[in-house]
Design a protein around this motif. Structure first.
Motif, PDB file in Angstrom:
ATOM      1  N   GLU A 171       0.684  -1.489  -0.221  1.00 58.10           N
ATOM      2  CA  GLU A 171      -0.147  -0.274   0.243  1.00 58.10           C
ATOM      3  C   GLU A 171       0.960   1.406  -0.294  1.00 58.10           C
ATOM      4  N   VAL A 172       0.981   1.590  -1.161  1.00 57.59           N
ATOM      5  CA  VAL A 172       2.329   2.909  -1.141  1.00 57.59           C
ATOM      6  C   VAL A 172       1.173   4.396  -1.305  1.00 57.59           C
ATOM      7  N   VAL A 173      -0.588   4.594  -1.640  1.00 57.01           N
ATOM      8  CA  VAL A 173      -0.228   5.471  -1.611  1.00 57.01           C
ATOM      9  C   VAL A 173      -1.281   5.481  -0.129  1.00 57.01           C
ATOM     10  N   THR A 174      -1.019   5.445   0.682  1.00 52.88           N
ATOM     11  CA  THR A 174      -1.367   6.233   2.756  1.00 52.88           C
ATOM     12  C   THR A 174      -1.103   7.804   2.624  1.00 52.88           C
ATOM     13  N   THR A 175      -2.070   8.043   3.322  1.00 52.69           N
ATOM     14  CA  THR A 175      -2.287   9.453   4.480  1.00 52.69           C
ATOM     15  C   THR A 175      -1.850   9.070   5.747  1.00 52.69           C
ATOM     16  N   GLU A 176      -0.718  10.001   5.792  1.00 53.32           N
ATOM     17  CA  GLU A 176      -0.762  10.124   7.671  1.00 53.32           C
ATOM     18  C   GLU A 176      -1.453  11.510   8.354  1.00 53.32           C
ATOM     19  N   ASP A 177      -1.975  11.761   8.749  1.00 61.10           N
ATOM     20  CA  ASP A 177      -2.412  12.759   9.716  1.00 61.10           C
ATOM     21  C   ASP A 177      -0.899  12.788  10.886  1.00 61.10           C
ATOM     22  N   ALA A 178      -1.288  13.991  10.700  1.00 55.71           N
ATOM     23  CA  ALA A 178       0.075  15.055  12.346  1.00 55.71           C
ATOM     24  C   ALA A 178       0.335  13.599  13.258  1.00 55.71           C
ATOM     25  N   VAL A 179      -0.734  13.551  13.373  1.00 57.46           N
ATOM     26  CA  VAL A 179       0.109  12.491  15.157  1.00 57.46           C
ATOM     27  C   VAL A 179       0.778  11.216  14.754  1.00 57.46           C
ATOM     28  N   LEU A 180       0.254  10.522  13.487  1.00 56.13           N
ATOM     29  CA  LEU A 180       0.930   9.319  12.822  1.00 56.13           C
ATOM     30  C   LEU A 180       2.353  10.060  12.553  1.00 56.13           C
ATOM     31  N   ARG A 181       2.369  11.236  11.791  1.00 51.18           N
ATOM     32  CA  ARG A 181       4.170  12.068  11.101  1.00 51.18           C
ATOM     33  C   ARG A 181       4.804  11.706  12.689  1.00 51.18           C
ATOM     34  N   LEU A 182       4.242  12.170  13.708  1.00 52.65           N
ATOM     35  CA  LEU A 182       4.562  12.626  14.914  1.00 52.65           C
ATOM     36  C   LEU A 182       5.262  11.400  15.317  1.00 52.65           C
ATOM     37  N   VAL A 183       4.281   9.648  15.161  1.00 52.44           N
ATOM     38  CA  VAL A 183       4.912   8.835  15.805  1.00 52.44           C
ATOM     39  C   VAL A 183       5.501   8.192  14.848  1.00 52.44           C
ATOM     40  N   GLY A 184       5.394   8.123  13.510  1.00 48.51           N
ATOM     41  CA  GLY A 184       6.682   8.176  12.374  1.00 48.51           C
ATOM     42  C   GLY A 184       7.941   8.553  12.321  1.00 48.51           C
ATOM     43  N   ARG A 185       7.623  10.106  12.808  1.00 49.12           N
ATOM     44  CA  ARG A 185       9.954  10.310  13.090  1.00 49.12           C
ATOM     45  C   ARG A 185       9.885   9.773  14.557  1.00 49.12           C
ATOM     46  N   LEU A 186       9.080   9.903  15.897  1.00 49.79           N
ATOM     47  CA  LEU A 186      10.033   9.014  16.916  1.00 49.79           C
ATOM     48  C   LEU A 186      10.427   8.260  16.878  1.00 49.79           C
ATOM     49  N   THR A 187      10.202   6.886  15.690  1.00 47.37           N
ATOM     50  CA  THR A 187      10.077   5.977  15.274  1.00 47.37           C
ATOM     51  C   THR A 187      11.374   5.307  14.710  1.00 47.37           C
ATOM     52  N   ARG A 188      11.195   6.611  14.421  1.00 47.15           N
ATOM     53  CA  ARG A 188      12.187   6.355  12.561  1.00 47.15           C
ATOM     54  C   ARG A 188      13.757   6.187  13.283  1.00 47.15           C
ATOM     55  N   ARG A 189      14.307   6.292  14.483  1.00 46.81           N
ATOM     56  CA  ARG A 189      15.924   6.051  14.726  1.00 46.81           C
ATOM     57  C   ARG A 189      15.440   4.398  14.938  1.00 46.81           C
ATOM     58  N   SER A 190      14.855   4.060  15.594  1.00 48.91           N
ATOM     59  CA  SER A 190      14.489   2.300  15.220  1.00 48.91           C
ATOM     60  C   SER A 190      14.376   1.204  14.505  1.00 48.91           C
ATOM     61  N   GLU A 191      14.297   2.121  13.002  1.00 47.44           N
ATOM     62  CA  GLU A 191      14.573   1.289  12.194  1.00 47.44           C
ATOM     63  C   GLU A 191      16.260   0.833  12.148  1.00 47.44           C
ATOM     64  N   ARG A 192      16.707   1.720  12.098  1.00 48.87           N
ATOM     65  CA  ARG A 192      18.218   1.860  12.392  1.00 48.87           C
ATOM     66  C   ARG A 192      19.165   1.325  13.458  1.00 48.87           C
ATOM     67  N   ARG A 193      18.315   1.113  14.719  1.00 55.16           N
ATOM     68  CA  ARG A 193      18.868   0.268  15.817  1.00 55.16           C
ATOM     69  C   ARG A 193      17.949  -1.166  15.808  1.00 55.16           C
ATOM     70  N   CYS A 194      16.947  -1.371  15.218  1.00 54.26           N
ATOM     71  CA  CYS A 194      16.358  -2.751  15.373  1.00 54.26           C
ATOM     72  C   CYS A 194      16.952  -3.679  13.537  1.00 54.26           C
ATOM     73  N   GLY A 195      17.586  -2.882  12.873  1.00 58.16           N
ATOM     74  CA  GLY A 195      18.383  -3.076  11.671  1.00 58.16           C
ATOM     75  C   GLY A 195      17.389  -3.475  10.450  1.00 58.16           C
ATOM     76  N   CYS A 196      16.222  -2.513  11.179  1.00 62.42           N
ATOM     77  CA  CYS A 196      14.821  -3.274  10.058  1.00 62.42           C
ATOM     78  C   CYS A 196      15.531  -2.085   8.563  1.00 62.42           C
ATOM     79  N   SER A 197      14.835  -3.065   7.439  1.00 58.28           N
ATOM     80  CA  SER A 197      14.909  -1.965   5.891  1.00 58.28           C
ATOM     81  C   SER A 197      13.718  -1.030   5.567  1.00 58.28           C
ATOM     82  N   PRO A 198      14.978  -0.212   5.202  1.00 56.89           N
ATOM     83  CA  PRO A 198      13.442   1.505   5.669  1.00 56.89           C
ATOM     84  C   PRO A 198      12.863   0.937   4.049  1.00 56.89           C
ATOM     85  N   PRO A 199      11.064   1.619   4.577  1.00 58.16           N
ATOM     86  CA  PRO A 199      10.742   1.344   3.223  1.00 58.16           C
ATOM     87  C   PRO A 199      10.868   2.384   1.866  1.00 58.16           C
ATOM     88  N   PRO A 200      11.130   1.961   0.911  1.00 52.76           N
ATOM     89  CA  PRO A 200      10.886   2.897   0.080  1.00 52.76           C
ATOM     90  C   PRO A 200      10.936   3.823  -0.100  1.00 52.76           C
TER      91      PRO A 200
END
Length: 189
Positions: free
Chosen positions: A154-183
């Motif tokens: 599902e490439v086309v999705t709309t995240e509102d402000a709260v979910l964008r904030l959660v995304g930014r706060l957890t962005r570091r976990s992508e690097r820390r846990c070894g997850c591959s980021p989405p394209p």
């Protein structure tokens, strides 16, 4: 020597046919040591093909994963009720989009439960792949579920402000846990 397990998480495996059936069976056949984690079960024809390929099939297991799955299921019900409630009338855009935001949280929780199950059953050397993944809340899913790779469906999705904030706060976990980021999102010029 047995190859480390390949864990395939497919949230849509309960649907008949289509790319889910072909992808799951092709990957299971090619790898051999495969565990399929399907939160809503597996369609009968897909299950038969997976068993023939030698794959093990399970759903989310364990107490924490049961809570995550139940929270995800409850969020799906809330989103469905919201879609019905806000379908008619002149609601503000933020209110009309709220059910979709809740659905993104539900997918995050369900995917995390499946990833955790895969790591539990297949061990730390396993490669966990979420097929038909949502691009939303990738970091949160990795923080809760652990390292994994995502094939974004599902490439086309709309995240509102709260979910964008959660995304930014957890962005570091992508690097820390070894997850591959989405394209990155596709752009056209």
């Amino acid at each position: 020597m047995i190859a480390p397990a390949l864990v395939l998480v497919e949230p849509g495996a309960h649907r008949l046919g289509g790319h889910r059936h072909r992808t799951l069976t092709a990957l299971a056949t090619a790898h051999g040591n495969t565990l399929v984690v399907a939160p809503y079960g597996v369609a009968a024809e897909t299950r038969a093909a997976l068993v023939t390929a030698g794959a093990r099939v399970t759903g989310p297991a364990g107490a924490v994963n049961a809570v995550l799955t139940a929270a995800g299921t409850a969020a799906v019900a809330v989103a469905a009720a919201g879609r019905r409630a806000f379908a008619f009338g002149r609601w503000p855009t933020v209110v009309r989009r709220l059910p979709h935001q809740v659905m993104l949280v539900a997918r995050c929780l369900t995917e995390a439960a499946c990833i955790r199950t895969g790591h539990h059953f297949a061990g730390p050397a396993a490669t966990v792949v979420v097929l038909s993944a949502s691009e939303a809340l990738h970091g949160a899913t990795g923080l809760i579920g652990g390292p994994h790779t995502r094939f974004v469906h599902e490439v086309v999705t709309t995240e509102d402000a709260v979910l964008r904030l959660v995304g930014r706060l957890t962005r570091r976990s992508e690097r820390r846990c070894g997850c591959s980021p989405p394209p990155p999102p596709c752009t056209t010029s």
